[in-house]
Design an enzyme around this catalytic site. Structure first.
Site, PDB file in Angstrom:
ATOM      1  N   HIS A 122      30.100 -26.878  32.764  1.00  0.00           N
ATOM      2  CA  HIS A 122      29.283 -25.539  33.155  1.00  0.00           C
ATOM      3  C   HIS A 122      30.082 -24.950  34.643  1.00  0.00           C
ATOM      4  O   HIS A 122      29.717 -23.673  34.580  1.00  0.00           O
ATOM      5  CB  HIS A 122      27.667 -26.027  33.664  1.00  0.00           C
ATOM      6  CG  HIS A 122      26.878 -26.487  32.851  1.00  0.00           C
ATOM      7  ND1 HIS A 122      26.876 -25.787  31.441  1.00  0.00           N
ATOM      8  CD2 HIS A 122      26.235 -27.650  32.755  1.00  0.00           C
ATOM      9  CE1 HIS A 122      26.157 -26.330  30.516  1.00  0.00           C
ATOM     10  NE2 HIS A 122      25.468 -27.412  31.154  1.00  0.00           N
ATOM     11  N   HIS A 161      24.143 -28.940  25.812  1.00  0.00           N
ATOM     12  CA  HIS A 161      24.249 -27.710  26.640  1.00  0.00           C
ATOM     13  C   HIS A 161      25.496 -26.957  26.251  1.00  0.00           C
ATOM     14  O   HIS A 161      26.277 -27.696  26.129  1.00  0.00           O
ATOM     15  CB  HIS A 161      24.159 -27.788  28.116  1.00  0.00           C
ATOM     16  CG  HIS A 161      22.847 -28.471  28.425  1.00  0.00           C
ATOM     17  ND1 HIS A 161      22.831 -30.011  28.516  1.00  0.00           N
ATOM     18  CD2 HIS A 161      21.561 -28.086  28.667  1.00  0.00           C
ATOM     19  CE1 HIS A 161      21.585 -30.223  28.884  1.00  0.00           C
ATOM     20  NE2 HIS A 161      20.735 -29.199  28.853  1.00  0.00           N
TER      21      HIS A 161
END
Length: 335
Positions: A122, A161
């Site tokens: 991320h 994710h």
């Protein structure tokens, strides 16, 4: 497999109620202690120049100073302590080790798997988020490209994710192919089918956002019908897996239904693609927040390289909504 590990990665401690805990690595090591032929290796930490190869210089300096000042909440999810900076550099260094060894031809029982933390996928060019500070897989990919060990790198992200940071870093690059299977609508809300790259990187990003509840049949169909042909067409010299295990049916923060044996089948599939492309294959740990399931799933990946054949799944039809998504991906990427 050979597992890259550094005790420094245990010193990043976001707090007792945070899911990205040092106990994740402890659980993996406890589980692996019961397996056959587990080999641990150390690696030099990344330095700031390695981080700056994919992150803005000002951001690297800012996050280093943030940790030196004692850390705190960078955002509501992403918490640092003073030791976080050294842990982040160690985790990136382990990912670099995995990429180097894979590019050098280590395979079979010598296949490298970097089990560092904090995770990385991320972390964008200029921001920390989603528990991540430095983008380990991106640092590793750039490292082997800069060394001349690989000209073309594919990164397959099977974390539940979407790896928005990895996509962000390589979005306009033609030498790195980023592909992700992730739960649609889950944090961070990116990774749509029409996010395909731009400029020189047009077509080198491939996202498959699957609906909540997707499991083994949907993951296998996605890989076989979309990801494998796309990766083979890209023809990488190195394939890195951003290996998160939070798509497991028993992970507490997702709604996907992948099984432990399902991770074994995905492992065999990426191994087959690497063989077909004559590419090195390395793994870099991302998420996974049930300690028992994380340990079990990493153990499954290891055992596939030790000769285990995962249990064959029952024949199940692929969900119609997923079949429609795969049709859309094929149309967008001309597969």
């Amino acid at each position: 497999m050979r597992f890259g590990f550094d005790e420094v990665c245990l010193e990043h401690d976001p707090g007792p109620r945070h899911p990205e805990t040092p106990d994740r690595l402890r659980a993996i090591r406890r589980g692996l202690s019961k397996k056959h032929a587990v080999d641990y290796r150390s690696a030099d930490s990344a330095d700031e120049s390695d981080a700056m190869a994919v992150h803005d210089d000002e951001y690297v300096a800012e996050i280093r100073q943030f940790c030196a000042d004692g850390g705190g909440n960078w955002d509501p999810d992403t918490t640092a302590v003073e030791e976080t900076w050294d842990a982040a550099l160690a985790a990136a260094g382990l990912a670099m080790w995995s990429a180097r060894r894979a590019a050098a031809g280590d395979d079979g029982r010598a296949t490298p798997f970097a089990i560092g933390r904090p995770p990385g996928h991320h972390a964008t060019i200029d921001d920390a988020m989603g528990f991540c500070f430095l983008n380990n897989a991106a640092v590793a990919a750039q490292h082997v490209i800069d060394r001349g060990d690989a000209e073309r790198v594919a990164i397959f992200d099977w974390d539940v994710h979407h790896g928005n940071g990895t996509q962000d870093i390589f979005y306009d690059r033609e030498d790195v192919f980023y592909t992700s299977i992730h739960e649609d609508g889950l944090y961070p809300g990116t990774g749509e089918v029409d996010e395909t790259g731009e400029g020189a990187g047009d077509g080198t990003t491939l996202n498959v956002p699957l609906p909540a509840g997707a499991g083994d049949p949907e993951y296998f169909a996605t890989f076989d019908d979309v990801l494998r042909p796309a990766m083979e067409r890209f023809d990488p010299d190195l394939l890195l897996v951003s290996a998160g295990f939070d798509a497991h049916r028993h992970d507490p923060i997702s709604r996907m239904h992948l099984s432990t044996d399902g991770y074994g089948h995905l492992t065999q599939r990426v191994r087959d693609v690497a063989d077909a492309c004559d590419a090195g294959l390395g793994f870099v740990l991302e998420g996974g927040y049930s300690l028992d399931i994380l340990s079990e799933s990493v153990g499954m990946v290891h055992e596939v390289f030790d000769g285990l054949r995962p249990v064959e799944p029952d024949e199940e039809d692929v969900d119609e909504a997923v079949a429609d998504i795969l049709d859309d991906v094929r149309d967008v990427h001309d597969l």
